[in-house]
Design an enzyme around this catalytic site. Structure first.
Site, PDB file in Angstrom:
ATOM      1  N   LYS A   4       0.845  -1.203   0.000  1.00 17.51           N
ATOM      2  CA  LYS A   4       0.000   0.000   0.000  1.00 17.51           C
ATOM      3  C   LYS A   4       0.878   1.249   0.000  1.00 17.51           C
ATOM      4  CE  LYS A   4      -0.351  -0.386   5.046  1.00 17.51           C
ATOM      5  NZ  LYS A   4      -1.200  -0.899   6.144  1.00 17.51           N
TER       6      LYS A   4
ATOM      7  N   ARG B 165     -10.861  -0.044  14.004  1.00 18.83           N
ATOM      8  CA  ARG B 165     -10.861   0.849  12.840  1.00 18.83           C
ATOM      9  C   ARG B 165     -11.658   0.187  11.715  1.00 18.83           C
ATOM     10  NH1 ARG B 165      -4.669   1.761  11.401  1.00 18.83           N
ATOM     11  NH2 ARG B 165      -5.084  -0.386  10.804  1.00 18.83           N
TER      12      ARG B 165
ATOM     13  N   TYR C 115      15.733  30.185   7.836  1.00 20.22           N
ATOM     14  CA  TYR C 115      14.527  30.793   8.398  1.00 20.22           C
ATOM     15  C   TYR C 115      14.587  30.852   9.916  1.00 20.22           C
ATOM     16  CZ  TYR C 115      12.162  30.462   3.887  1.00 20.22           C
ATOM     17  OH  TYR C 115      11.802  30.610   2.576  1.00 20.22           O
TER      18      TYR C 115
ATOM     19  N   MET D  12      11.772  24.294   2.452  1.00 19.51           N
ATOM     20  CA  MET D  12      11.047  23.492   1.471  1.00 19.51           C
ATOM     21  C   MET D  12      11.975  22.719   0.539  1.00 19.51           C
ATOM     22  SD  MET D  12       8.204  24.682  -1.317  1.00 19.51           S
ATOM     23  CE  MET D  12       7.105  25.408  -0.101  1.00 19.51           C
TER      24      MET D  12
HETATM   25  C1  LIG Z   1      -0.469  -1.919   6.777  1.00 21.77           C
HETATM   26  C2  LIG Z   1      -1.028  -3.209   7.175  1.00 21.77           C
HETATM   27  C3  LIG Z   1      -0.189  -4.335   7.271  1.00 21.77           C
HETATM   28  C4  LIG Z   1       1.302  -4.250   7.158  1.00 21.77           C
HETATM   29  O1  LIG Z   1       1.791  -3.672   8.363  1.00 21.77           O
HETATM   30  P1  LIG Z   1       3.362  -3.493   8.643  1.00 21.77           P
HETATM   31  O2  LIG Z   1       3.425  -3.086  10.056  1.00 21.77           O
HETATM   32  O3  LIG Z   1       3.818  -2.428   7.698  1.00 21.77           O
HETATM   33  O4  LIG Z   1       4.002  -4.787   8.366  1.00 21.77           O
HETATM   34  C5  LIG Z   1      -0.788  -5.567   7.524  1.00 21.77           C
HETATM   35  N1  LIG Z   1      -2.126  -5.668   7.704  1.00 21.77           N
HETATM   36  C6  LIG Z   1      -2.944  -4.598   7.660  1.00 21.77           C
HETATM   37  C7  LIG Z   1      -4.403  -4.783   7.890  1.00 21.77           C
HETATM   38  C8  LIG Z   1      -2.424  -3.330   7.416  1.00 21.77           C
HETATM   39  O5  LIG Z   1      -3.236  -2.268   7.395  1.00 21.77           O
END
Ligand SMILES: *Cc1c(COP(=O)(O)O)cnc(C)c1O
Length: 386
Positions: free
Chosen positions: A48, A148, A270, A328
């Site tokens: 992701k 969540r 800055y 930046m």
């Molecule tokens: C992001 C995620 C993972 C991977 O988590 P890491 O800590 O990056 O290994 C696995 N399962 C779910 C549901 C996630 O949201």
């Protein structure tokens, strides 16, 4: 890569402000390291957020080549990118569920699979399976403490009482997610493990997956049928407090744009946040918070300058402090104590052998995950070891 970034990658390095080198061989070694840690348990790859900022279009095929067959992303858009670069046999799951009404048809058309998070999503996936007249695969997420995503306890109870709600759905994996996996000693891990086992008993028999990166290092009880690491693949330490078993995948180098002498009482950057107390040689480097080099790093980490011998050969890397604020597009280094200031146009290391992603994260008061996913789109990206 987008057309823009592809065009940028084709331009000569002399035009690059900063270099982000991704070591795909190290990524593949990390995948194999996780397979070994799981004692042969299949290992999915979580890619992701553009493979945690490293570029899913390059990372996912490298992971496939290393043996990954199951991939998780957060969003349907990310899954569509994977579908373009992975063989059709790759299973691509969307953790976020089914998104807007009717999206299940897009999932079917694209050959991507949902992680079902609610009774409502289960019903939608069941309806499309019914319409097609054949079972359709999906994962099912049950919440065991994150609160969540995933079936909340009351929806799990309904599903346990009415298992027909799953008719026509091929449960590829029942999954859940750990809240405190990064601290092995946390009692919450055992509580979630117990809740996950109890949930599985109330559901039709199906393979299961609980462990993210840190969870993959909590031992056999947490393995089930599939490990689901993300961060560890990209070099983040899955065992905080212990030695990092993973290889570093990312190297970040900034280019020195100018070197100048700053005499007291003049200041740098800055807010005049750094004021020279001595004759200070300052090197200005072309990267900043727009590149994900977080402003909270102001004055915190070090950069590594590779020294050169009189003959121009590479010598040792020497650490120099950042001074002043991260802006930046620029950061400033105090190179006064070097025998020779680094040449304008040369590169210094900001992430690499001297300072890994966890060390930079600690300096910024954050976690390696955020350092990686914040890496911006302006780097000249170099993929090695493909
Ligand atoms: C992001 C995620 C993972 C991977 O988590 P890491 O800590 O990056 O290994 C696995 N399962 C779910 C549901 C996630 O949201």
């Amino acid at each position: 890569m987008s057309a823009d970034s592809e065009a940028a990658a084709a331009r000569p390095e002399r035009l690059a402000g900063a270099l982000l080198t991704v070591d795909l061989a190290a990524l593949q070694a990390n995948y194999r390291r996780l397979v070994a840690e799981g004692a042969g348990t299949p290992v999915a790859a979580v890619v992701k957020a553009d493979a945690y900022g490293l570029g899913a279009e390059r990372a996912a095929p490298a992971l496939w080549q290393a043996g990954a067959r199951i991939f998780f992303v957060a969003l349907p858009d990310e899954a569509l990118v994977l579908r373009r670069v992975l063989p059709p046999e790759a299973e691509v799951y969307v953790l976020g569920g089914l998104f807007g009404a009717g999206a299940e048809r897009d999932y079917r058309a694209a050959g991507i699979r949902p992680v079902l998070n609610s009774l409502e999503e289960i019903a939608r996936w069941q309806r499309i399976a019914e319409a097609e007249g054949r079972p359709l695969a999906a994962c099912l997420h049950v919440d065991t403490g994150m609160s969540r995503l995933g079936l909340p306890p009351e929806e799990l109870a309904v599903l346990a009482a009415e298992p027909d709600r799953l008719a026509g759905i091929e449960l590829a994996y029942v999954i859940s997610h750990l809240a405190c996996g990064d601290w092995g000693g946390d009692p919450m891990n055992g509580e979630q493990l117990a809740a996950f086992r109890a949930a599985r008993e109330r559901l039709p028999a199906a393979p299961a997956s609980l462990a993210n990166s840190p969870g993959s290092f909590l031992g056999p009880d947490f393995r089930f049928d599939l490990l689901r690491p993300g961060a560890a693949l990209y070099g983040v330490n899955p065992t905080p407090g212990g030695a990092n078993p993973m290889a570093q995948v990312v190297r970040l180098q900034g280019r020195i744009l100018q070197v100048r002498v700053v005499d007291p009482p003049r200041s740098v950057g800055y807010g005049a946040a750094f004021r020279a107390a001595r004759r200070t040689v300052v090197a200005t480097v072309g990267l900043g918070y727009a590149d994900g080099f977080l402003r909270s790093l102001s004055g915190r980490p070090k950069a590594w300058v590779t020294t050169r011998t009189a003959g121009g050969k590479e010598g040792a890397a020497v650490a120099v402090p950042l001074v002043g604020r991260v802006s930046m597009d620029l950061i400033t280094l105090d190179v006064t104590d070097l025998v020779e200031a680094p040449p304008v146009g040369s590169f210094v290391d900001l992430l690499g052998p001297g300072q890994d992603v966890d060390a930079l994260a600690e300096a910024a008061g954050t976690i390696g995950y955020e350092i990686l996913t914040a890496l911006g789109g302006r780097y000249r990206r170099i993929y090695r070891g493909a």
